[in-house]
Motif scaffolding. Structure first.
Motif, PDB file in Angstrom:
ATOM      1  N   THR A   1       0.768  -1.133   0.080  1.00  8.66           N
ATOM      2  CA  THR A   1       0.139  -0.041   0.029  1.00  8.66           C
ATOM      3  C   THR A   1       0.917   1.309  -0.121  1.00  8.66           C
ATOM      4  O   THR A   1       2.072   1.226   0.571  1.00  8.66           O
ATOM      5  N   ASP A   2       0.233   2.287  -0.547  1.00  5.99           N
ATOM      6  CA  ASP A   2       0.969   3.703  -0.617  1.00  5.99           C
ATOM      7  C   ASP A   2       1.151   4.220   1.043  1.00  5.99           C
ATOM      8  O   ASP A   2       0.006   4.243   1.668  1.00  5.99           O
ATOM      9  N   SER A   3       2.100   4.607   1.586  1.00  5.90           N
ATOM     10  CA  SER A   3       2.244   5.017   2.931  1.00  5.90           C
ATOM     11  C   SER A   3       1.319   6.337   3.202  1.00  5.90           C
ATOM     12  O   SER A   3       0.784   6.391   3.953  1.00  5.90           O
ATOM     13  N   ALA A   4       0.900   6.949   1.923  1.00  3.42           N
ATOM     14  CA  ALA A   4       0.042   8.039   2.285  1.00  3.42           C
ATOM     15  C   ALA A   4      -1.360   7.747   2.487  1.00  3.42           C
ATOM     16  O   ALA A   4      -2.295   8.478   2.833  1.00  3.42           O
ATOM     17  N   ASP A   5      -1.719   6.412   1.938  1.00  2.00           N
ATOM     18  CA  ASP A   5      -3.109   6.142   2.062  1.00  2.00           C
ATOM     19  C   ASP A   5      -3.541   5.648   3.585  1.00  2.00           C
ATOM     20  O   ASP A   5      -4.575   5.579   4.062  1.00  2.00           O
ATOM     21  N   SER A   6      -2.352   5.142   4.411  1.00  2.00           N
ATOM     22  CA  SER A   6      -2.729   4.743   5.790  1.00  2.00           C
ATOM     23  C   SER A   6      -1.452   4.580   6.361  1.00  2.00           C
ATOM     24  O   SER A   6      -0.405   4.331   6.155  1.00  2.00           O
ATOM     25  N   ALA A   7      -1.671   4.855   8.018  1.00  2.00           N
ATOM     26  CA  ALA A   7      -0.578   4.776   8.828  1.00  2.00           C
ATOM     27  C   ALA A   7      -0.379   3.320   9.438  1.00  2.00           C
ATOM     28  O   ALA A   7       0.529   3.058  10.180  1.00  2.00           O
ATOM     29  N   VAL A   8      -1.377   2.539   8.962  1.00  2.00           N
ATOM     30  CA  VAL A   8      -1.176   1.146   9.302  1.00  2.00           C
ATOM     31  C   VAL A   8      -0.460   0.027   8.471  1.00  2.00           C
ATOM     32  O   VAL A   8      -0.927   0.078   7.259  1.00  2.00           O
TER      33      VAL A   8
ATOM     34  N   ASN B   1      -8.203   2.726  10.983  1.00  2.00           N
ATOM     35  CA  ASN B   1      -7.158   3.566  10.723  1.00  2.00           C
ATOM     36  C   ASN B   1      -7.051   4.477  11.837  1.00  2.00           C
ATOM     37  O   ASN B   1      -7.825   5.442  12.054  1.00  2.00           O
ATOM     38  N   PRO B   2      -5.813   4.574  12.356  1.00  2.00           N
ATOM     39  CA  PRO B   2      -5.758   5.179  13.842  1.00  2.00           C
ATOM     40  C   PRO B   2      -5.253   6.866  13.317  1.00  2.00           C
ATOM     41  O   PRO B   2      -5.804   7.543  14.161  1.00  2.00           O
ATOM     42  N   SER B   3      -5.203   7.246  11.998  1.00  3.18           N
ATOM     43  CA  SER B   3      -4.958   8.506  11.679  1.00  3.18           C
ATOM     44  C   SER B   3      -6.323   9.195  11.316  1.00  3.18           C
ATOM     45  O   SER B   3      -6.520  10.325  11.745  1.00  3.18           O
ATOM     46  N   THR B   4      -7.170   8.357  10.945  1.00 10.41           N
ATOM     47  CA  THR B   4      -8.516   8.950  10.345  1.00 10.41           C
ATOM     48  C   THR B   4      -9.731   8.491  10.920  1.00 10.41           C
ATOM     49  O   THR B   4     -10.726   9.345  11.033  1.00 10.41           O
TER      50      THR B   4
END
Length: 306
Positions: A24-31, A83-86
């Motif tokens: 996955t793209d690191s920009a898409d998720s911090a998980v 997702n902990p970021s969103t």
């Protein structure tokens, strides 16, 4: 790479060197190992005609409430993980739940009730949840307690071990060993049948089973291949060995006896498969790890209990 409907998850070609394939793209998720956000996909998700929301039906109750209550997970990578970021819950099952909510309500509004394999039937029967999206394998025994729409996906049981473990590549190799399985999952009878000398220890959910494997409370963990692939993607200390040795069709759990709602959900499944939305949701989640085209969805109503 593409698997036919009978075993639609991941071939061993996709499992070898799993941490290097897809991603996955690191920009898409911090998980690590999490699915990409599905917001753009859901903008194209269909909405049911007003005539399909029958008076007095479960669909009408959900629409009036303004949210779909889903029995599911918050910690299953690529399937249903927060997702902990969103704060958004992302993954294959999660996005299908949102798409069903949009079909009923007009917006992808979902409330997830965190459930476990041993509580799903009760949550449906007492009305706590409307549906269950949680790698819920259809079996004739379960179909006596709940109804199943679908199947909407097909996987199979596989074996995970700690990386570096040798001598385990098939169910027969589990004989005489301590093997981990989730409580109330099809892995238990499968191990009993194929490795009758194995000692089975059970834990409530996938994270607990993975932790038990890492703590050497068993030498192997038997679970649906989709879950094991996600686990191995997230934690490189694990590896999936051998090939799937069962065919496990996933169903959408519904309250037993609600034939009207079951037909409605099956009609929705048919629609999103025909429109290609099902395939795009798969590519956005499991397909970020598994290389190749999306698998062919299994035929709805094609297995006993569905």
């Amino acid at each position: 790479m593409k698997r036919v409907a009978a075993v639609a998850a991941v071939s061993m070609a996709g499992l070898v060197g799993l941490s290097a394939c897809g991603g996955t793209d690191s920009a898409d998720s911090a998980v690590p190992g999490a699915a990409k956000g599905g917001g753009d996909l859901l903008s194209a998700a269909p909405v049911a005609a007003a005539a399909d929301i029958l008076p007095g039906s479960t669909m009408e109750k959900i629409k009036q409430r303004g949210e779909l209550i889903v029995g599911g997970s918050l910690d299953a990578p690529l399937l249903s993980q927060q997702n902990p970021s969103t704060g958004e819950v992302e993954g294959f099952d999660a996005d299908l739940g949102k798409a069903l909510a949009k079909y009923i309500i007009g917006q992808p509004k979902v409330k997830i009730v965190n459930s476990a394999s041993e509580t799903r039937e009760a949550l449906l029967s007492n009305g706590t949840v409307d549906v269950v999206f949680q790698t819920y394998t259809i079996t004739p025994e379960r179909a006596q307690q709940v109804a199943f729409a679908g199947p909407y996906y097909s996987s199979g049981l596989s074996i995970a071990v700690k990386k570096g473990t040798t001598g385990i590549t098939s169910p027969a190799d589990l004989n005489g060993k301590t093997v981990i399985a989730g409580a109330n999952t099809p892995a238990i009878p499968a191990i009993q049948k194929l490795a009758p000398q194995a000692k089975i220890v059970t834990f409530g959910g996938d994270p607990e089973c993975v932790q038990a494997l890492k703590q050497d409370r068993g030498v192997a963990y038997v679970q649906d291949e989709t879950l094991l692939v996600a686990d191995a993607k997230k934690d490189p200390s694990l590896q999936v060995v051998g090939s799937p040795f069962t065919t496990d069709p996933y169903g959408i759990g519904l309250k037993h006896g609600d034939d009207q709602f079951k037909k409605f959900v099956n009609d929705w499944l048919t629609k999103i498969q025909g429109q290609g939305l099902w395939q795009r949701i798969w590519k956005n989640s499991l397909g970020t790890v598994v290389q190749g085209a999306a698998p062919t969805p299994p035929a709805i109503g094609s297995v006993p209990g569905s």
